[in-house]
Write an enzyme that holds these catalytic residues in place. Structure first.
Site, PDB file in Angstrom:
ATOM      1  N   THR A  89       0.800  -1.230   0.000  1.00 50.31           N
ATOM      2  CA  THR A  89       0.000   0.000   0.000  1.00 50.31           C
ATOM      3  C   THR A  89       0.830   1.275   0.000  1.00 50.31           C
ATOM      4  O   THR A  89       0.270   2.364   0.143  1.00 50.31           O
ATOM      5  CB  THR A  89      -0.914   0.046   1.242  1.00 50.31           C
ATOM      6  OG1 THR A  89      -0.086   0.058   2.418  1.00 50.31           O
ATOM      7  CG2 THR A  89      -1.852  -1.142   1.279  1.00 50.31           C
ATOM      8  N   TYR A 139      -4.155  15.640   6.286  1.00 51.22           N
ATOM      9  CA  TYR A 139      -4.912  14.514   6.857  1.00 51.22           C
ATOM     10  C   TYR A 139      -6.101  15.093   7.593  1.00 51.22           C
ATOM     11  O   TYR A 139      -5.933  15.851   8.556  1.00 51.22           O
ATOM     12  CB  TYR A 139      -3.976  13.761   7.804  1.00 51.22           C
ATOM     13  CG  TYR A 139      -4.513  12.479   8.382  1.00 51.22           C
ATOM     14  CD1 TYR A 139      -4.113  11.251   7.854  1.00 51.22           C
ATOM     15  CD2 TYR A 139      -5.378  12.469   9.477  1.00 51.22           C
ATOM     16  CE1 TYR A 139      -4.563  10.057   8.399  1.00 51.22           C
ATOM     17  CE2 TYR A 139      -5.834  11.273  10.017  1.00 51.22           C
ATOM     18  CZ  TYR A 139      -5.428  10.068   9.471  1.00 51.22           C
ATOM     19  OH  TYR A 139      -5.874   8.883  10.015  1.00 51.22           O
ATOM     20  N   ARG A 178     -12.118   6.337  18.167  1.00 51.70           N
ATOM     21  CA  ARG A 178     -13.198   6.283  17.174  1.00 51.70           C
ATOM     22  C   ARG A 178     -14.282   5.309  17.611  1.00 51.70           C
ATOM     23  O   ARG A 178     -15.481   5.609  17.528  1.00 51.70           O
ATOM     24  CB  ARG A 178     -12.633   5.862  15.809  1.00 51.70           C
ATOM     25  CG  ARG A 178     -13.728   5.655  14.780  1.00 51.70           C
ATOM     26  CD  ARG A 178     -13.163   5.304  13.422  1.00 51.70           C
ATOM     27  NE  ARG A 178     -12.361   4.074  13.451  1.00 51.70           N
ATOM     28  CZ  ARG A 178     -11.934   3.437  12.371  1.00 51.70           C
ATOM     29  NH1 ARG A 178     -12.222   3.926  11.163  1.00 51.70           N
ATOM     30  NH2 ARG A 178     -11.204   2.347  12.457  1.00 51.70           N
ATOM     31  N   GLY A 217      -1.920  -6.172  -3.891  1.00 45.55           N
ATOM     32  CA  GLY A 217      -2.348  -7.559  -4.096  1.00 45.55           C
ATOM     33  C   GLY A 217      -3.003  -7.826  -5.425  1.00 45.55           C
ATOM     34  O   GLY A 217      -3.515  -8.924  -5.649  1.00 45.55           O
ATOM     35  N   ALA A 218      -3.003  -6.854  -6.317  1.00 42.18           N
ATOM     36  CA  ALA A 218      -3.676  -7.042  -7.607  1.00 42.18           C
ATOM     37  C   ALA A 218      -2.751  -7.633  -8.663  1.00 42.18           C
ATOM     38  O   ALA A 218      -3.217  -8.149  -9.673  1.00 42.18           O
ATOM     39  CB  ALA A 218      -4.238  -5.716  -8.107  1.00 42.18           C
ATOM     40  N   PHE A 219      -1.435  -7.540  -8.436  1.00 44.84           N
ATOM     41  CA  PHE A 219      -0.470  -8.079  -9.407  1.00 44.84           C
ATOM     42  C   PHE A 219       0.141  -9.388  -8.905  1.00 44.84           C
ATOM     43  O   PHE A 219       0.622 -10.191  -9.696  1.00 44.84           O
ATOM     44  CB  PHE A 219       0.679  -7.094  -9.641  1.00 44.84           C
ATOM     45  CG  PHE A 219       0.294  -5.798 -10.303  1.00 44.84           C
ATOM     46  CD1 PHE A 219      -0.933  -5.637 -10.927  1.00 44.84           C
ATOM     47  CD2 PHE A 219       1.186  -4.737 -10.312  1.00 44.84           C
ATOM     48  CE1 PHE A 219      -1.269  -4.441 -11.547  1.00 44.84           C
ATOM     49  CE2 PHE A 219       0.869  -3.540 -10.932  1.00 44.84           C
ATOM     50  CZ  PHE A 219      -0.367  -3.383 -11.542  1.00 44.84           C
ATOM     51  N   GLY A 220       0.198  -9.538  -7.598  1.00 43.13           N
ATOM     52  CA  GLY A 220       0.845 -10.708  -7.028  1.00 43.13           C
ATOM     53  C   GLY A 220       0.828 -10.604  -5.524  1.00 43.13           C
ATOM     54  O   GLY A 220       0.302  -9.639  -4.956  1.00 43.13           O
ATOM     55  N   VAL A 221       1.409 -11.612  -4.899  1.00 43.02           N
ATOM     56  CA  VAL A 221       1.473 -11.654  -3.439  1.00 43.02           C
ATOM     57  C   VAL A 221       2.926 -11.456  -3.028  1.00 43.02           C
ATOM     58  O   VAL A 221       3.797 -12.250  -3.411  1.00 43.02           O
ATOM     59  CB  VAL A 221       0.954 -13.007  -2.903  1.00 43.02           C
ATOM     60  CG1 VAL A 221       1.051 -13.053  -1.391  1.00 43.02           C
ATOM     61  CG2 VAL A 221      -0.472 -13.257  -3.382  1.00 43.02           C
ATOM     62  N   ILE A 222       3.171 -10.409  -2.292  1.00 39.02           N
ATOM     63  CA  ILE A 222       4.528 -10.120  -1.834  1.00 39.02           C
ATOM     64  C   ILE A 222       4.902 -11.151  -0.773  1.00 39.02           C
ATOM     65  O   ILE A 222       4.189 -11.307   0.215  1.00 39.02           O
ATOM     66  CB  ILE A 222       4.601  -8.691  -1.265  1.00 39.02           C
ATOM     67  CG1 ILE A 222       4.348  -7.672  -2.384  1.00 39.02           C
ATOM     68  CG2 ILE A 222       5.951  -8.442  -0.584  1.00 39.02           C
ATOM     69  CD1 ILE A 222       4.112  -6.255  -1.899  1.00 39.02           C
TER      70      ILE A 222
END
Lengths: 521, 521
Positions: A203, A442, A384, A255-260
């Site tokens: 991310t 932020y 929160r 996670g859209a191209f592969g798994v690290i």
């Protein structure tokens, strides 16, 4: 983590009475929202896949029970929590598969392709952008690929000052293992207590000490990725000119191209000294100018953050401060400046920054605000929960731009949020990540919940995202794209950029089993 | 530039007599190689393309004459020069097209696709890895896309400290234009006098002050790229988490994905003070340990470089030093440490680094070696011409790795070069780019030329590249891939990495007209 709340229940605490009274004064009488029981649909995944997964990772690590599935449902955005509180766990995976090695990840991906099962890589489960809510329609099932067993510190290279870590290692355990070698990664996002190394990389995470340690993507020197069509290994050197830097294509790939399956990061010595101190500025504009001056001065700080007037007055990071009794409430705007390192270096840097900030008209307010910030730095998600319990909607949203655009971006996003929350609301903002050429903003909102708080937030967030895109700022500085920000990704990278992502996705994951609907439009 | 030599003929000078005598003592009597006249083949490019190019950029900017084509032939590697000296200009483009705007670049690319003409983007022409020698077979012609007219400083943002530059702007002119605003990019590679902004971006260039200013790819915050299938615009913020950082896919793309038409870089104030000073170390191993200590200390230098024993003795950067009379010749190993910035900051940093280097056993040798280095920093290519004139083969080669691999990498590459040059040879090396986790190694060879000096070099270079790949180091720290390093790219990024590059290329340039045979295997 519990699907309805953040973190360790033992670390949660109701609001102090004074804070509760203040909340009621601002937002009206508390309206506790009952939590509805949530029933999961029966898992729907082909038996053949389950058998293949058994063969790949062993029987003990393919779990179809409700409790396990519930704990892997969505992430930790406020809409995630609100929907879970309302009994909606419709995004629960059908099964949770827990590989223990790179090769087992590869084997699970093979099985997923063969049986057309969607796969959601799962690290700490702290995502706040819908990155764990992959699309399931068109697939024979949806599986959470829990990386928790890939939790080794593989290697420390004390000469190169690098460490190789597995993706399922949580940040606190990673820091503990490295502390045994006198080392630290120095990556402390608010999600630190639960987030994982793989998640940081996937991310492009950025921690609260990013001024000193850099973003996570700036720390990664090597990476291994299991894709459905082969393994990618990158990282021969700190930097090079051997074509495009493909590491930066893996970082942020969600996670859209592969798994690290392995990440090598630059590490540093555990700092001898840590000092965090407060400075007061008459206004957010003057404080922002000061933050910029530090960032462009060549002077080095480890932490550099600035709250706007509202956030300085209502320090949501510190429940004790909400009723005005805390040490960090302040007129004007509070800046926290932190220094970590060898004591000589810290003393020199602190002296130089003190000279600069004094010249700019800042008022040093001592170490108490710094300590309060440090004490509360991971507490906001617990707070929160307490506010959600009282019927107060709390959520955050962040962006970044170049310095010359900060003032307009701040006004546009704040205005959009205030206009579209449709209830008495507070909109707070801080600068927490600074660069020579710009910074992040932020925003935290707190508003009385309307009848449909998920839609209430989404209406405000859509307006804020449109404002961000109109300002030409980034749709996410450090929370990633997930499913929530995907509609705005084209505004960020254009149609050609989107086509590049689709082309890479099609090459590495032609069956489209990896995190469908996440990141890639 | 002249195809046979580097740079401005007025800046060239024959070797001093003493140096010439030393060269002859080492390599034997000078054997001046006559330069053979080179005739270009008649341009072979479809008339329809020429007409379309006329329509796109105007008649004056489509050039088919021999002189113009000769000046756009290949780059400035030693094999490039040797082949040109031998009369071989077989890689000359058929035409040179000079667009003046982004839209004109787009129009030329459209014409190239329509008529299947290969396009070689051309900036400063300083490439040393065959990046300007695209494949022409299978194409109806090969055109040099000279970006020299895209030479504007588009915008300066003094608040964000960024500047937007066009790609054809040469580095000295860029620095001159920015100096008018009191600003500098701080990027000074050895090719500085001729290299262009677009070339820096397309090749991930790294300058001699990279310790302080960073690599060029670390300076770029935004970029515009014209591709045959649309324009890519990237850069909303200094850094973000909006998916993979596609800027880092453009940087290093070497004209194979698109033509960079605008680059926004971080700039800094012109430094008040510049100090470069020398330190002597007993051995390269001890000097390397010291360089590493500085890089990992958190102390900031602007320049940090270290020559090995041979390079320290024979300083090829400074012809006056070759005969031993120069101030920079030294026993042991010479380190140059430079500081630039405000005088206070420079004084503080210099004092801290001096303490560290003294503690490590270094001997301060004053500012003379620093001045000598500064004086000679762009001179090596001129010196190479003088040595080629005497029949001495001179060429360079560079790599990088993590600190724990530096010693083995150094021995392996040096050994490969010494073994395979087949003639009396000197192999020099320096560390010139440092990171917390590793550094570059830059080798210079000087050898008596054999009958076929191009093949002589290539035999040695192939052995060195194989050694680099075997060591797991990078095939290029800052010279890029081009055609020369392409056979080793798969060793660097694997088959999956190569597939990613091919997929991106196919998406952006499906007709394959952009720099065919360069970068992408």
């Amino acid at each position: 983590m519990h699907p309805l709340r953040w973190g360790d229940p033992a670390a949660a605490s109701p609001l102090p009475e004074g804070a509760r009274a203040l909340v009621e004064a601002v937002f009206g009488p508390a309206e506790p929202h009952a939590e509805r029981p949530s029933a999961l649909a029966a898992p729907s995944v082909p038996d053949e896949f389950v058998q293949a997964a058994h063969a790949a990772v062993g029987h003990d690590h393919v779990l179809l029970d409700d409790d396990t599935r519930r704990l892997r449902t969505r992430g930790k955005s406020t809409p995630d929590l609100l929907r879970a509180r309302a009994g909606d766990l419709a995004d629960a995976p059908d099964a949770v598969v827990r590989p223990g090695t790179h090769d087992e990840v590869v084997a699970v991906l093979e099985a997923a392709v063969e049986h057309h099962v969607a796969v959601v890589p799962f690290g700490g489960g702290t995502c706040v952008t819908g990155g764990l809510a992959a699309r399931r329609d068109g697939y024979s099932g949806l599986v959470s690929l829990d990386l928790a067993r890939l939790d080794r510190l593989v290697e420390v290279d004390p000469v190169s000052m690098t460490a190789t870590l597995e993706p399922g290692l949580r940040a606190p355990e990673a820091e503990e293992l490295l502390a045994g070698h006198g080392l630290t990664i120095g990556h402390f996002p608010q999600s630190f207590e639960y987030a994982s190394i793989g998640g940081f990389a996937a991310t492009r995470s950025s921690g609260q000490a990013s001024a000193g340690y850099g973003r996570f993507d700036a720390m990664v020197v090597a990476v291994t990725v299991a894709t459905p069509t082969g393994t990618l290994q990158l990282g021969t050197s700190p930097a090079n000119a051997a074509g495009p830097d493909l590491r930066q294509l893996v970082l942020g790939s969600e996670g859209a191209f592969g798994v690290i399956t392995s990440v090598t990061v630059r590490v540093r010595k555990v700092p001898e000294v840590k000092v965090y101190e407060g400075w007061r500025w008459p206004s957010f504009a003057e404080g922002t100018a000061a933050v910029r001056a530090v960032a462009q001065s060549g002077l080095q700080t480890t932490v550099l953050r600035l709250s706007d007037e509202t956030e300085s007055a209502v320090n949501l990071a510190d429940p004790d401060a909400i009723n005005g009794s805390g040490g960090s409430s302040t007129d004007g705007c509070l800046m926290v400046v932190g220094f970590e390192g060898d004591s000589d270096l810290v003393a020199e840097r602190r002296a130089a920054v003190t000279r600069l900030l004094t010249d700019l008209g800042g008022e040093a307010v001592g170490e108490d605000p710094g300590r309060a910030w440090e004490h509360g730095r991971f507490r906001a998600p617990y707070l929160r929960d307490s506010l959600l319990d009282l019927g107060v909607l709390v959520e955050t949203l962040e962006t970044a731009t170049f310095w010359s655009g900060v003032e307009n971006l701040y006004a546009a996003v704040k205005g959009a949020l205030e206009t579209h929350l449709d209830q008495p609301a507070l909109v707070l903002c801080h600068v927490s990540h600074v660069y020579e050429t710009g910074c992040s903003l932020y925003f935290t909102v707190a508003a009385k919940q309307s009848a449909d708080p998920v839609e209430q937030w989404w209406r405000a967030k859509r307006a804020a995202m449109d404002a961000i895109a109109a300002q030409g700022a980034t749709i996410s500085h450090h929370h990633a794209v997930g499913t929530d920000h995907r509609p705005w990704l084209e505004a960020e990278i254009g149609t050609v950029g989107v086509r590049i992502l689709r082309a890479v996705k099609a090459e590495l994951d032609p069956a489209g089993v990896l995190n469908p609907g996440v990141l890639v439009p």
